[in-house]
Structures are given as C-alpha cells and as structure tokens.
Enzyme design. Structure first.
Site, mmCIF file in Angstrom:
data_model
loop_
_atom_site.group_PDB
_atom_site.id
_atom_site.type_symbol
_atom_site.label_atom_id
_atom_site.label_comp_id
_atom_site.label_asym_id
_atom_site.label_seq_id
_atom_site.Cartn_x
_atom_site.Cartn_y
_atom_site.Cartn_z
ATOM 1 C CG ASP A 125 -2.122 -0.924 1.214
ATOM 2 O OD1 ASP A 125 -2.135 -1.697 0.059
ATOM 3 O OD2 ASP A 125 -2.724 -1.192 1.972
ATOM 4 C CE1 TYR A 175 -2.884 2.439 -6.570
ATOM 5 C CE2 TYR A 175 -3.556 3.635 -4.760
ATOM 6 C CZ TYR A 175 -3.725 3.186 -6.039
ATOM 7 O OH TYR A 175 -4.791 3.643 -6.842
ATOM 8 C CG LEU A 223 -33.080 -11.279 -15.132
ATOM 9 C CD1 LEU A 223 -31.908 -12.282 -14.395
ATOM 10 C CD2 LEU A 223 -33.113 -11.571 -16.665
ATOM 11 C CD GLU A 273 -23.996 -14.323 -15.469
ATOM 12 O OE1 GLU A 273 -24.003 -13.119 -14.992
ATOM 13 O OE2 GLU A 273 -24.240 -14.537 -16.679
ATOM 14 C CE LYS A 330 -32.079 -11.253 -9.714
ATOM 15 N NZ LYS A 330 -32.076 -10.264 -8.823
ATOM 16 C CE LYS A 363 -27.502 -12.696 -17.614
ATOM 17 N NZ LYS A 363 -26.250 -12.134 -17.355
ATOM 18 C CB CYS A 419 -34.278 -12.590 37.039
ATOM 19 S SG CYS A 419 -34.409 -14.411 36.056
ATOM 20 C CB CYS A 435 -30.876 -13.016 36.228
ATOM 21 S SG CYS A 435 -31.269 -13.877 37.510
ATOM 22 C CB CYS A 478 -31.640 -18.172 37.758
ATOM 23 S SG CYS A 478 -32.488 -17.585 36.324
#
Length: 725
Positions: free
Chosen positions: A41, A44, A91, A121, A123, A297, A418, A436, A442
């Site tokens: 990078d 670049y 389509l 392909e 979609k 297609k 709770c 809780c 519990c």
DNA sequence: AAACCTCGAGCTCT
DNA sequence: CTCGAGGTTT
C-alpha cells in the site's frame, strides 16, 4: 510555468505522467478486480502522491481518466435522470426446481435444440448499474431505476476502484453499455454499520441497502469512502461486440478490465443448472458477498435473438431464487428472556413468517442498547433476516407502518427483576448486557451453574457430566445446586446411561465433595467476576473482614463472632452456616472488599449483590445443611499446609496408570494414590508427574518415554505408596 | 460388542 | 473446540 519549461523537459513530464497513470491503473486493476495486489500500500501511495504532485504543477495535463480524478466534482443537490440506451429489463424468476425445468423445456421447444448450453452466475444482492463507455472511456453511469430511466450516478461510480475509467486492451466497440451489480462485502457492511452506530447514524438494514445508499450519495467524496465493488454480468447490446456467446462476452469484459460475477460456470443442460444452484446454496455463507439467487442465461447469442423478449423480461434468462433470508412481519410482543449465562435478552415475538422455508416467530433484540437504537416497538412492522443458521435478527423497522399508539419499549422500566427467578437484575459498568444475579437458583442458568459447581477446580464432582445434569434438571430432581447433595441412589439409577455403578460413583463423588475448601466453595458458587484467584483471595482474607461487626477478639468464645455475623445477616439462630470465614465474606460491605488486592468496585459490587440475594442465601444454607464444609482458614497470613502437607509423597502429583498391576487392582491403586494426596488422570501429558507401568503397558508408556516422564514399575510404585501408609 | 458419556489435554483465538 | 482414552451402559 509550463511556458518556461523547455519542450524536452515538458515532454519528459508528459511521459512520466502517462507512465504513472498506467502503473496506477494497473495496480488498481490488480487490487480491485483481480483481488491480487502486487505492491505494498505504501508504494502505491507513493506513486499516487507523485502523480498528484506532477498534475498539480501541470494542471493542463489532467485528464478525466486519470486515477486522481476518481473523486471529482462537487456535491450536487439532486441526482439527474438518465435514460438508458436500451432498456434494463428484469428477469423472470424461478422459485422451485419445476420452474427451472419449465424454462428449459420452453427454450428447447422454441429453439429446437436437444440440450441447451447455459451460463450460470450468482445473482448478487446489490444494485444494478449501467455504464456507458465511449472510445474506452467511462462517460456515464446510471442506476437501473424503472428499467427505462434511472439516476445519473456517474461521479459516484467513478470512485469505485473496480470500475475501469479507461478500458484495458482493445477490441471494444466505440460506444457500448456495460451492466453489472454494485455490492458491498458482508464484512465491510458489518464494519460500516458499526461505524455508523458509533457516529450515531442509523445503520443499514442489509448490504444491498448499504450499497444503494452509498451509490446514491450526492457527494462523491462520501461514496469514495465506501467499500463498493462492481461485478459485471453483461452488455446492453451483446451482438455489437461481435461476440457469439455470452461466455465470450464475459471473457472479453474481463479482458477489458472488469471484474466478472463469481462464481461463474458454463453449464450443459438443465441438470447442471440444478447442481449449480445447489452449490450456491451450500456456498452461500462462505461467499464474501450476499447473493439472492442463481442466474441462468442461454449462452448462444444467436439462439437468444430467436427467443427474444416478453413485455418485461428476456425469454433467454431466468433467476432461480435462493431460499429467502429476509421477510417483513409484525411484532406481537417484546419479552425479556434469560439465557444460560444469566444474560437477559429482549426477544421479539413475531407474527410467524416463512423465511426461506423456515417459520420464524421470534427474533433477538440482543440487549437494551440495541433495542433502544432500533427502537422496535410492539405492533411495528419489521424486516427480519435469517443469516446462516443464527437466530433471526430484526434489521429494520418500517416506520411508515408504525401504529400511532406504539410506545418505545424501555428495558429498565420493563425488566425490574429476572423474569425466571425474580432475582435482581443488574447491568455492570461497561457491559451491554443486563444480567440476573440469581445465579444459583435461577432455572434458566441452572444447567450452567451446576456444571460449573461440579467442575474440577470447583467442587470436583466426578461423573456429573453434561447429559446427566441435563436429565437431573429436566426431571426436576435438581432445582438448585444444593439439591445435588440430597439425591438418592434410586433417583439416579433410573436415568439414561446411569446404571447402579454410575449412581454409586456419583454418590461417592458427592460425598467426597462435601469436604472441600473455602476457596473452592466460593469459586463453585459462580459469582460473576469471581474466578479461582479472586475466590482464593477472599478465602485467605476472610478472617480480616467485618471486624467492626464482629471483632476478632470476640473469638474468646469462638461462637461469639459467628453469632454476631449471623444476626447481622439476619440468619436464623439455628442456621447451618457455621463457618465464620464464610459469614464474614457474606457480610462484608463493598468498601472492605475493595480494599483487597485485585478486587475493584465491579467485583466488589458483584459479590455483595450475590450474597444479598435471598435465593442464593437459601441455597448456601442448604448446602451447609447437607454437610458441605471445609477446614476454617486460620490467621490472615498463615495458611494452608497442615497435617499431610509435606509427608504425603504424592501430594499434588498427577499420576497415570497403564497396563495391569499384579498386586492390586486398578481401583486399589487409585485409592492408594489418592490417600497420598495424588490424583490419577487418564492421559499422559507434560503435566503428568509419574507413569506407573504394569504388564502390557501400551501407548501411554511410549508417550511417557517420549516426554521424559518418570516411569515407575509396580515395585517402585508400591514402595512409594507404602512409605506412609 | 457397540454406543455413549465424561474427562483431560492441547490448540486457537480473544 | 476437538480429540482420544477409559469406563459404563445397553
């Protein structure tokens, strides 16, 4: 300026600018289209900066297709309308396998061919785009709109890295239209939403909305920051390219510098189409981009021309939908639900809808913040998404359909206690979740609590595994961890995978677990944020706590302190909680706990809350009544090692038995080791201290040699054991 | 004998 | 989280 440059230098600059542009375009292509960057990078960036610098000193050299000009133009007040050269049709859809077969049959009949060659392909779930190139230069780009006219988003599209501003190679028509789909990676979508949430903006409901929203920005500088990708899937007038097949068109597009929809297949006959569709369904979760179908297609362009169009769609293509992942429905009710960790999650009960073959009737709203952010209300119409196998999620509220009387659902007001056990609900600093504190009792947390309670570092109850706990809880035999100690043989023996032998073993293990240590006991309780180390600290410091309530010197008659503490805690006189150390911990105020090392306000709070909870005290009471006890720790500093500490030769050692011993059975050997304070484990590892090898020792012996662990034969072993017996 | 359960260890990621 | 070992149940 340029006037005073002599022409030779100027030509050199011109050449350098051109060179830089070619290089940058090449790297863009590698990065955005091929997904295979070939420079760092930073390199670049350096190229880019250099080009910028040259263009700044020679503005007359700037061209529209220069990479520096991706973000150009100023914010607009609205997007202009753009009319497509040839209409962008939609389509036809296939929703079930039969639809695809019908499609194939129609084409075979109309074309007269035995078997049709198709392209397959994905979609992609984004927004469709039309891009016009004149002499290889991108001149305009528009959204699909109603098919005839859409919005002009040229300035925004130019900022997309995978869109070539100038085509590569040659052989493209002088003017032609490329079509594709602009999408956003699933991961980038998540990140973008996170960012928006941080910035206080409304998150996008799905990647498609994010892509659409990004593309329809009035300011291209915003679009430039969005990680959009263009995948192309065709051209407006394929015959104008001179290609004979769709496959060829796609190859050419690829050659001209576009990124073509992936995965792409050439398929013979409808069977292969079905297979491709199936593959897409399977791969769906692994794909970087969201897809909502497979597109098939007819490959041969001449056949296509014969087939032509219906009023709204080509006859030569079809989109086979993947199972839906989204649907809209209404929220019947919002209720809090308690998970196995004690986390309380607001849950939306929905009007049941079918999402891709699965009926969805509830969706998680995660936590109070998330609920507040989405502001989902009872009665709302919402968009629900089911991604992969995870719990359905509400992604968006359709505000237009909100009933007038709908009120925000405020977590704190609605969830005071709770809903499962009535214990207090807390939200700890810095945590998104409400929890809780009824830990031990519990029901929602019971299985997890029991598992932790029985774990090796807690009370180490052997033979109490997941499945057994599950059954005990399901049968109501265990309603809190104290119930474990009241289990009887006949209750256990009836359970699945639990015969006489296992029941005995478990009862023995429970009997052994009754004698423990204070730190293990504290740890076993599963107080939030109190792990092994904190439990040890509490146990070690217990006698220093609550001096004001019960001074140590009242220990003249040692009952004195305990009595005072029990009174202070409001426990009955005949309470079985007799451990003074435990009582001190239970009665300790936050400030005193905070004085201890490694215990801050959060942990201290958590401890106090735990012991303040009536249910939890009840469980502790019953545990003590069942005989769970430990040696009282002595003075603050002075600690552990009492009788047996040093003498026991195997104290704290981990020993593996392998092969058969002559003089004793396996279980006798085990008992002998335990008498000496050792622990018998099953497999050899680095943490094993000794391996005792009997007759026919197998793989464990070789592993012990491999790891250099001391191996004892039976003689050495009995000697070691008998030392103190 | 096969199926099943629990446990410990080691690995990976957080 | 996954694996294999050891022990138990069926």
């Amino acid at each position: 300026m340029s006037e005073i440059d002599n022409s030779k230098d100027y030509a050199a600059v011109q050449q350098q600018v051109e060179q830089l542009r070619r290089e940058i375009a090449e790297h863009d292509y590698r990065y955005y289209v091929l997904d295979r960057p070939s420079i760092a990078d930073s390199e670049y960036d350096a190229l880019f900066a250099e080009l910028r610098r040259l263009e700044q000193s020679h503005p007359e050299l700037i061209t529209a297709d220069s990479p520096t000009q991706r973000v150009a133009g100023s914010p607009q007040s609205e997007l202009a309308t753009l009319h497509h050269d040839s209409p962008m049709l939609s389509l036809d859809n296939a929703f079930e396998p039969g639809d695809l077969d019908d499609f194939d049959r129609r084409i075979r009949e109309l074309s007269g061919a035995e078997q049709i060659a198709y392209t397959g392909e994905p979609k992609l779930d984004g927004i469709s785009l039309s891009l016009t190139y004149v002499d290889g230069q991108l001149v305009r780009a528009g959204t699909r709109g109603d098919g005839r006219a859409g919005e002009d988003v040229t300035a925004n599209v130019r900022t997309i890295g995978s869109v070539p501003l100038r085509l590569r190679g040659s052989g493209y028509p002088a003017r032609f239209e490329v079509r594709g789909e602009v999408v956003i990676r699933k991961a980038d979508f998540e990140a973008l939403n996170e960012q928006r949430w941080q910035a206080g903006e409304r998150p996008f409901a799905n990647p498609r909305n994010a892509a659409a929203g990004s593309l329809r920005q009035l300011d291209p500088r915003i679009t430039a920051k969005r990680p959009l990708t263009l995948f192309v899937f065709g051209v407006g007038e394929p015959r104008a390219t001179g290609a004979l097949s769709h496959w060829q068109v796609l190859q050419w597009l690829s050659k001209w510098g576009f990124r073509v929809s992936e995965p792409l297949r050439s398929l013979s006959g409808v069977e292969e189409c079905h297979r491709f569709h199936q593959q897409l369904i399977e791969q769906r979760d692994e794909l970087e981009f969201e897809i909502d179908g497979a597109v098939f297609k007819v490959d041969d362009l001449a056949t296509r021309d014969e087939l032509g169009f219906t009023a709204r769609a080509p006859r030569w293509a079809i989109a086979f939908k993947l199972p839906a992942r989204e649907a809209t429905t209404t929220v019947r009710q919002i209720v809090p639900s308690v998970g196995r960790t004690g986390k309380i999650t607001p849950l939306a009960r929905l009007e049941p809808v079918d999402i891709g073959g699965v009926t969805v009737s509830r969706a998680s709203l995660h936590n109070a913040d998330e609920l507040a952010r989405k502001d989902v209300r009872e009665g709302d119409t919402v968009m629900v998404r089911r991604a992969g196998d995870v719990i359905p999620e509400i992604t968006d509220v359709v505000l237009d359909k909100r009933p007038g009387e709908a009120q925000p659902w405020r977590f704190e007001e609605r969830v005071r206690a709770c809903p499962q056990c009535g214990a207090e609900v807390v939200r700890l600093a810095g945590e998104a979740a409400h929890r809780c504190v009824g830990g031990l009792s519990c029901p929602a947390q019971l299985e997890g609590a029991v598992q932790h309670f029985a774990s090796r570092r807690a009370l180490d109850i052997d033979g109490l595994g997941e499945k057994i706990i599950e059954q005990l809880v399901a049968k109501g035999l265990v309603r809190d961890v104290a119930d474990l100690f009241y289990l009887r043989h006949e209750q256990l023996a009836g359970l699945e995978r639990m015969g006489d032998k296992s029941a005995d073993n478990l009862l023995n293990a429970l009997a052994r677990a009754r004698r423990s240590s204070l730190d293990r006991f504290i740890y076993a309780l599963g107080i939030m944020h109190v792990g092994e180390v904190t439990a040890q600290r509490l146990a070690a410091a217990a006698s220093t706590l609550c001096q004001e309530i019960a001074p140590a010197d009242s220990a003249d008659d040692s009952r004195g302190a305990s009595v005072l503490l029990r009174q202070y805690l409001g426990l009955p006189e005949q309470s079985h909680i007799t451990s003074e150390a435990l009582l001190r911990i239970m009665a300790a105020p936050v400030e005193e706990l905070e004085q201890l090392e490694d215990i801050g306000p959060v942990v201290a709070q958590s401890i106090v809350r735990f012991f303040a909870e009536e249910h939890n005290r009840g469980v502790i009471e019953r545990l003590c009544a069942a005989g769970v006890s430990w040696p009282e720790p002595r003075q603050p500093g002075g600690s552990a090692g009492e009788a047996g500490g040093e003498q026991a030769p195997l104290s704290g050692k981990s020993i593996v038995l392998t092969g058969s011993l002559q003089g004793m059975t396996r279980s006798e050997a085990k008992a002998a080791i335990e008498r000496q304070g050792g622990k018998v484990t099953g497999s050899v590892s680095r943490r094993t201290d000794y391996v005792v090898a009997g007759e026919d020792a197998g793989s464990k012996l070789s592993k012990a040699r491999e790891l250099g662990i001391t191996v004892l034969d039976e003689g050495e072993f009995t000697q070691l054991c008998s030392k103190d017996c």
